[in-house]
Design a protein around this motif. Structure first.
Motif, PDB file in Angstrom:
ATOM      1  N   ALA A   1       0.869  -1.953   0.296  1.00  0.00           N
ATOM      2  CA  ALA A   1       2.484  -3.439  -0.558  1.00  0.00           C
ATOM      3  C   ALA A   1       2.119  -4.041  -2.006  1.00  0.00           C
ATOM      4  CB  ALA A   1       1.582  -3.845   0.895  1.00  0.00           C
ATOM      5  N   LEU A   2       1.008  -3.820  -2.775  1.00  0.00           N
ATOM      6  CA  LEU A   2       0.266  -4.799  -3.739  1.00  0.00           C
ATOM      7  C   LEU A   2       0.849  -4.600  -4.721  1.00  0.00           C
ATOM      8  CD1 LEU A   2      -0.490  -7.174  -4.983  1.00  0.00           C
ATOM      9  CD2 LEU A   2      -2.588  -6.121  -5.159  1.00  0.00           C
ATOM     10  N   ALA A   3       0.926  -2.611  -4.586  1.00  0.00           N
ATOM     11  CA  ALA A   3       1.485  -1.508  -5.477  1.00  0.00           C
ATOM     12  C   ALA A   3       2.674  -1.817  -5.348  1.00  0.00           C
ATOM     13  CB  ALA A   3       1.087  -0.072  -5.650  1.00  0.00           C
ATOM     14  N   HIS A   4       3.268  -1.787  -3.630  1.00  0.00           N
ATOM     15  CA  HIS A   4       5.021  -1.764  -4.028  1.00  0.00           C
ATOM     16  C   HIS A   4       5.982  -3.017  -4.809  1.00  0.00           C
ATOM     17  CE1 HIS A   4       8.679  -0.849  -2.357  1.00  0.00           C
ATOM     18  NE2 HIS A   4       8.582  -2.378  -1.574  1.00  0.00           N
ATOM     19  N   PHE A   5       5.070  -4.723  -4.269  1.00  0.00           N
ATOM     20  CA  PHE A   5       5.466  -5.214  -5.478  1.00  0.00           C
ATOM     21  C   PHE A   5       5.645  -5.665  -6.894  1.00  0.00           C
ATOM     22  CE2 PHE A   5       4.241  -7.705  -0.756  1.00  0.00           C
ATOM     23  CZ  PHE A   5       4.790  -6.806  -0.279  1.00  0.00           C
ATOM     24  N   LEU A   6       4.577  -4.449  -7.204  1.00  0.00           N
ATOM     25  CA  LEU A   6       4.317  -4.910  -7.827  1.00  0.00           C
ATOM     26  C   LEU A   6       5.745  -3.878  -8.552  1.00  0.00           C
ATOM     27  CD1 LEU A   6       2.894  -4.987 -11.135  1.00  0.00           C
ATOM     28  CD2 LEU A   6       1.282  -3.278 -10.963  1.00  0.00           C
ATOM     29  N   GLU A   7       5.749  -2.669  -8.335  1.00  0.00           N
ATOM     30  CA  GLU A   7       6.868  -1.853  -9.347  1.00  0.00           C
ATOM     31  C   GLU A   7       8.350  -2.465  -8.583  1.00  0.00           C
ATOM     32  OE1 GLU A   7       7.464   3.103  -8.164  1.00  0.00           O
ATOM     33  OE2 GLU A   7       7.263   1.847  -6.241  1.00  0.00           O
ATOM     34  N   THR A   8       8.172  -2.970  -7.742  1.00  0.00           N
ATOM     35  CA  THR A   8       9.835  -3.690  -7.714  1.00  0.00           C
ATOM     36  C   THR A   8      10.342  -5.280  -7.620  1.00  0.00           C
ATOM     37  OG1 THR A   8       8.658  -5.190  -5.746  1.00  0.00           O
ATOM     38  CG2 THR A   8       9.741  -3.012  -5.240  1.00  0.00           C
ATOM     39  N   THR A   9       9.399  -5.993  -9.402  1.00  0.00           N
ATOM     40  CA  THR A   9       9.134  -6.514 -10.305  1.00  0.00           C
ATOM     41  C   THR A   9       9.654  -5.789 -11.209  1.00  0.00           C
ATOM     42  OG1 THR A   9       7.491  -7.655  -9.190  1.00  0.00           O
ATOM     43  CG2 THR A   9       7.548  -8.019 -10.958  1.00  0.00           C
TER      44      THR A   9
ATOM     45  N   ILE B   1     -16.354  -7.734   3.812  1.00  0.00           N
ATOM     46  CA  ILE B   1     -15.577  -7.101   4.294  1.00  0.00           C
ATOM     47  C   ILE B   1     -14.306  -7.304   4.195  1.00  0.00           C
ATOM     48  CG2 ILE B   1     -17.400  -5.477   5.136  1.00  0.00           C
ATOM     49  CD1 ILE B   1     -15.957  -5.443   8.244  1.00  0.00           C
ATOM     50  N   ILE B   2     -13.836  -8.696   4.661  1.00  0.00           N
ATOM     51  CA  ILE B   2     -12.562  -8.388   4.180  1.00  0.00           C
ATOM     52  C   ILE B   2     -11.464  -9.240   3.416  1.00  0.00           C
ATOM     53  CG2 ILE B   2     -13.125 -11.426   5.505  1.00  0.00           C
ATOM     54  CD1 ILE B   2     -10.261  -9.064   7.131  1.00  0.00           C
ATOM     55  N   MET B   3     -13.335  -9.704   1.973  1.00  0.00           N
ATOM     56  CA  MET B   3     -12.517 -11.130   1.245  1.00  0.00           C
ATOM     57  C   MET B   3     -11.882 -10.144   0.073  1.00  0.00           C
ATOM     58  SD  MET B   3     -16.381 -12.376  -0.261  1.00  0.00           S
ATOM     59  CE  MET B   3     -15.253 -13.222  -1.269  1.00  0.00           C
ATOM     60  N   PRO B   4     -12.046  -8.032  -0.373  1.00  0.00           N
ATOM     61  CA  PRO B   4     -11.092  -7.324  -0.882  1.00  0.00           C
ATOM     62  C   PRO B   4      -9.624  -7.334  -0.631  1.00  0.00           C
ATOM     63  CG  PRO B   4     -13.212  -6.781  -1.031  1.00  0.00           C
ATOM     64  CD  PRO B   4     -12.553  -7.916   0.408  1.00  0.00           C
ATOM     65  N   LEU B   5      -9.273  -7.579   0.696  1.00  0.00           N
ATOM     66  CA  LEU B   5      -8.082  -7.525   1.956  1.00  0.00           C
ATOM     67  C   LEU B   5      -7.080  -9.352   1.260  1.00  0.00           C
ATOM     68  CD1 LEU B   5      -7.181  -6.085   4.934  1.00  0.00           C
ATOM     69  CD2 LEU B   5      -6.162  -8.431   4.470  1.00  0.00           C
ATOM     70  N   ARG B   6      -8.236  -9.986   1.757  1.00  0.00           N
ATOM     71  CA  ARG B   6      -8.009 -11.375   1.406  1.00  0.00           C
ATOM     72  C   ARG B   6      -6.893 -11.664   0.383  1.00  0.00           C
ATOM     73  NH1 ARG B   6     -11.595 -14.594   5.294  1.00  0.00           N
ATOM     74  NH2 ARG B   6     -11.317 -14.022   7.327  1.00  0.00           N
ATOM     75  N   ASN B   7      -7.700 -11.606  -0.993  1.00  0.00           N
ATOM     76  CA  ASN B   7      -7.630 -11.395  -2.123  1.00  0.00           C
ATOM     77  C   ASN B   7      -6.147 -10.541  -2.476  1.00  0.00           C
ATOM     78  OD1 ASN B   7      -8.264 -12.768  -4.916  1.00  0.00           O
ATOM     79  ND2 ASN B   7      -8.635 -10.177  -5.779  1.00  0.00           N
ATOM     80  N   MET B   8      -6.432  -9.019  -2.527  1.00  0.00           N
ATOM     81  CA  MET B   8      -5.040  -8.460  -2.739  1.00  0.00           C
ATOM     82  C   MET B   8      -3.812  -9.394  -1.310  1.00  0.00           C
ATOM     83  SD  MET B   8      -5.630  -4.500  -2.576  1.00  0.00           S
ATOM     84  CE  MET B   8      -7.124  -4.789  -1.334  1.00  0.00           C
ATOM     85  N   ALA B   9      -3.926  -9.755  -0.876  1.00  0.00           N
ATOM     86  CA  ALA B   9      -2.820 -10.393   0.386  1.00  0.00           C
ATOM     87  C   ALA B   9      -2.305 -11.636  -0.638  1.00  0.00           C
ATOM     88  CB  ALA B   9      -3.090 -10.577   1.338  1.00  0.00           C
ATOM     89  N   TYR B  10      -3.420 -12.335  -1.135  1.00  0.00           N
ATOM     90  CA  TYR B  10      -2.988 -13.635  -1.840  1.00  0.00           C
ATOM     91  C   TYR B  10      -2.108 -13.330  -3.039  1.00  0.00           C
ATOM     92  CZ  TYR B  10      -3.936 -17.407  -5.293  1.00  0.00           C
ATOM     93  OH  TYR B  10      -3.757 -18.330  -6.338  1.00  0.00           O
TER      94      TYR B  10
END
Length: 158
Positions: free
Chosen positions: A17-25, A125-134
């Motif tokens: 999703a993060l990659a998609h948001f970067l691409e759609t910028t 294990i959840i910290m990087p997921l939260r970081n990417m969502a942020y």
């Protein structure tokens, strides 16, 4: 499905999703750092935010695997292209997901030494997921600042 398998799966999905948001910028806005206030304090660009996620994912994968950690010197990646940024992001998320999948159950209650203090494995294990969502939200905000109010729904969310 174990908690490790679930978190690993979601880690990859949020990276997609993060990659998609970067691409759609908009291309010309991927390196844009909006300024606010009279002191011209700048924010981080969409590419800089993805760079942080690549670094954090790699660091946390090493932490989970019990490898030697070196201090993070910089989150600057200097991507040659958006494709390179997306590739490195997804590679880092997949490597992290593999580390999470192989984490023994007992380690979920184990204590890990992170630069910000001791953290339980179930939180590590959840910290990087939260970081990417942020940072996905930050990129969405950048999009709205330049007038793109469409929410670009990632294909992995359907």
């Amino acid at each position: 499905m174990t908690i490790q398998e679930y978190v690993a799966e979601q880690t990859v999905r949020v990276a997609q999703a993060l990659a998609h948001f970067l691409e759609t910028t908009q291309e010309e806005k991927r390196e844009w750092q909006p300024s606010f206030g009279s002191d011209a304090t700048t924010t981080r660009s969409a590419l800089q935010q993805v760079g942080e996620c690549v670094v954090v994912n790699g660091y946390m994968a090493k932490l989970i695997r019990g490898e030697e950690l070196t201090p993070v010197g910089s989150y600057e990646m200097g991507f040659a292209s958006v494709e390179e940024a997306k590739t490195l992001l997804l590679e880092s998320a997949n490597a992290l997901a593999e580390a999470i999948r192989t984490l023994p159950d007992a380690n979920l209650e184990g204590v890990y030494q992170h630069p910000r203090g001791q953290i339980l494995g179930k939180n590590v294990i959840i910290m990087p997921l939260r970081n990417m969502a942020y940072h996905a939200g930050q990129i969405n905000f950048i999009q709205t600042l330049y007038g793109d109010t469409e929410f670009h729904v990632p294909p992995t969310w359907r």
